[in-house]
Motif scaffolding. Structure first.
Motif, PDB file in Angstrom:
ATOM      1  N   ARG A 186      29.551 -35.992 -23.747  1.00 14.14           N
ATOM      2  CA  ARG A 186      29.984 -36.808 -22.829  1.00 14.14           C
ATOM      3  C   ARG A 186      31.155 -35.491 -21.847  1.00 14.14           C
ATOM      4  O   ARG A 186      31.307 -35.305 -21.983  1.00 14.14           O
ATOM      5  CB  ARG A 186      31.639 -37.676 -22.770  1.00 14.14           C
ATOM      6  N   TRP A 187      30.914 -36.032 -20.964  1.00 10.85           N
ATOM      7  CA  TRP A 187      31.647 -35.245 -19.325  1.00 10.85           C
ATOM      8  C   TRP A 187      33.226 -35.949 -19.089  1.00 10.85           C
ATOM      9  O   TRP A 187      33.625 -36.847 -20.098  1.00 10.85           O
ATOM     10  CB  TRP A 187      30.303 -35.993 -17.984  1.00 10.85           C
TER      11      TRP A 187
ATOM     12  N   SER B 218      36.768 -38.806 -20.214  1.00 10.81           N
ATOM     13  CA  SER B 218      35.668 -38.670 -20.170  1.00 10.81           C
ATOM     14  C   SER B 218      35.061 -39.680 -19.262  1.00 10.81           C
ATOM     15  O   SER B 218      35.731 -40.984 -18.440  1.00 10.81           O
ATOM     16  CB  SER B 218      35.395 -38.736 -21.325  1.00 10.81           C
ATOM     17  N   GLY B 219      33.785 -39.286 -18.908  1.00 14.09           N
ATOM     18  CA  GLY B 219      33.269 -40.280 -18.696  1.00 14.09           C
ATOM     19  C   GLY B 219      30.711 -39.613 -17.909  1.00 14.09           C
ATOM     20  O   GLY B 219      30.764 -39.161 -18.941  1.00 14.09           O
ATOM     21  N   ASN B 220      30.985 -40.718 -16.578  1.00 15.85           N
ATOM     22  CA  ASN B 220      29.778 -40.498 -16.239  1.00 15.85           C
ATOM     23  C   ASN B 220      29.473 -39.515 -15.296  1.00 15.85           C
ATOM     24  O   ASN B 220      30.368 -39.446 -15.235  1.00 15.85           O
ATOM     25  CB  ASN B 220      28.354 -41.649 -16.095  1.00 15.85           C
TER      26      ASN B 220
ATOM     27  N   TRP C 197      31.379 -30.683 -20.747  1.00 15.68           N
ATOM     28  CA  TRP C 197      30.321 -31.373 -20.894  1.00 15.68           C
ATOM     29  C   TRP C 197      30.069 -30.790 -22.816  1.00 15.68           C
ATOM     30  O   TRP C 197      30.440 -29.786 -23.022  1.00 15.68           O
ATOM     31  CB  TRP C 197      28.690 -31.573 -20.060  1.00 15.68           C
TER      32      TRP C 197
ATOM     33  N   ASP D 248      34.834 -43.995 -17.682  1.00 18.77           N
ATOM     34  CA  ASP D 248      35.222 -44.328 -19.073  1.00 18.77           C
ATOM     35  C   ASP D 248      35.706 -46.277 -18.463  1.00 18.77           C
ATOM     36  O   ASP D 248      35.534 -47.808 -18.696  1.00 18.77           O
ATOM     37  CB  ASP D 248      36.005 -44.321 -19.808  1.00 18.77           C
TER      38      ASP D 248
ATOM     39  N   ALA E 222      26.886 -38.363 -12.247  1.00 22.53           N
ATOM     40  CA  ALA E 222      25.926 -38.683 -11.146  1.00 22.53           C
ATOM     41  C   ALA E 222      25.350 -37.812 -10.389  1.00 22.53           C
ATOM     42  O   ALA E 222      26.635 -37.441  -9.951  1.00 22.53           O
ATOM     43  CB  ALA E 222      25.326 -39.531 -10.938  1.00 22.53           C
TER      44      ALA E 222
ATOM     45  N   ARG F  38      22.012 -34.539 -21.301  1.00 23.31           N
ATOM     46  CA  ARG F  38      21.507 -36.156 -21.932  1.00 23.31           C
ATOM     47  C   ARG F  38      23.071 -35.956 -23.568  1.00 23.31           C
ATOM     48  O   ARG F  38      22.491 -35.056 -24.209  1.00 23.31           O
ATOM     49  CB  ARG F  38      20.464 -36.683 -22.490  1.00 23.31           C
TER      50      ARG F  38
END
Length: 162
Positions: free
Chosen positions: A79-80, A94-96, A75, A114, A98, A143
């Motif tokens: 971005r992750w 890179s991306g999100n 992180w 992404d 959860a 965040r």
């Protein structure tokens, strides 16, 4: 509101995941074998063929899920990033991130790049004891930083004022 600090971890142990997959595969095959043995008469080809295909599918899915490669998860306050464990700090994707499942000492994370490619990451506490709390904090609270300089104090958003 402060941005979540930068964080990086290499995930190299998957013992809990492999044990759960092996147990699930064994359970599926055992239930099929128990049904086969409980039938009074020999199943016809119409029953035996689909049963054999389901057994092979269970073995195939179990074998594919057992394979886990060491990965790096980072992180950067925006971005992750995800990539091979040998490239910490230079992860190519890179991306999100959860949380799909959290069992306290084990989590299943969903990384969506992404490019909309989804990767499932089984993460266990064992092997990450020193970083476990920081990882959980980063996963739950990360965040993107707002403002001109990422990683420093950012303006309070309207959501946090309510």
């Amino acid at each position: 509101m402060r941005a979540s600090p930068a964080f990086q971890v290499s995930i190299v142990r998957f013992g809990v995941w492999r044990a759960a997959v092996a147990a699930s595969t064994l359970l599926a095959l055992s239930s099929l074998a128990a049904w086969w043995l409980a039938v009074d008469e020999v199943p016809t080809t119409m029953v035996a063929l689909p049963l054999a295909l389901v057994s092979l599918a269970a073995i195939g899915v179990g074998a594919s899920l057992l394979r886990c490669t060491p990965t790096s998860l980072r992180w950067d306050t925006q971005r992750w990033h995800f990539g091979p464990a040998g490239a910490p700090g230079e992860e190519p994707t890179s991306g999100n991130l959860a949380i799909a499942l959290d069992l306290g000492a084990w989590m299943l994370l969903k990384f969506e790049s992404d490019q909309r490619r989804t990767t499932w990451l089984p993460v266990q506490r064992r092997g990450l004891e020193a970083h476990w709390h920081a990882l959980r904090c980063a996963v739950y609270c990360a965040r993107p930083a707002s403002g001109p300089v990422a990683g420093q104090n950012s303006a309070i958003s309207t959501e946090s004022q309510e």
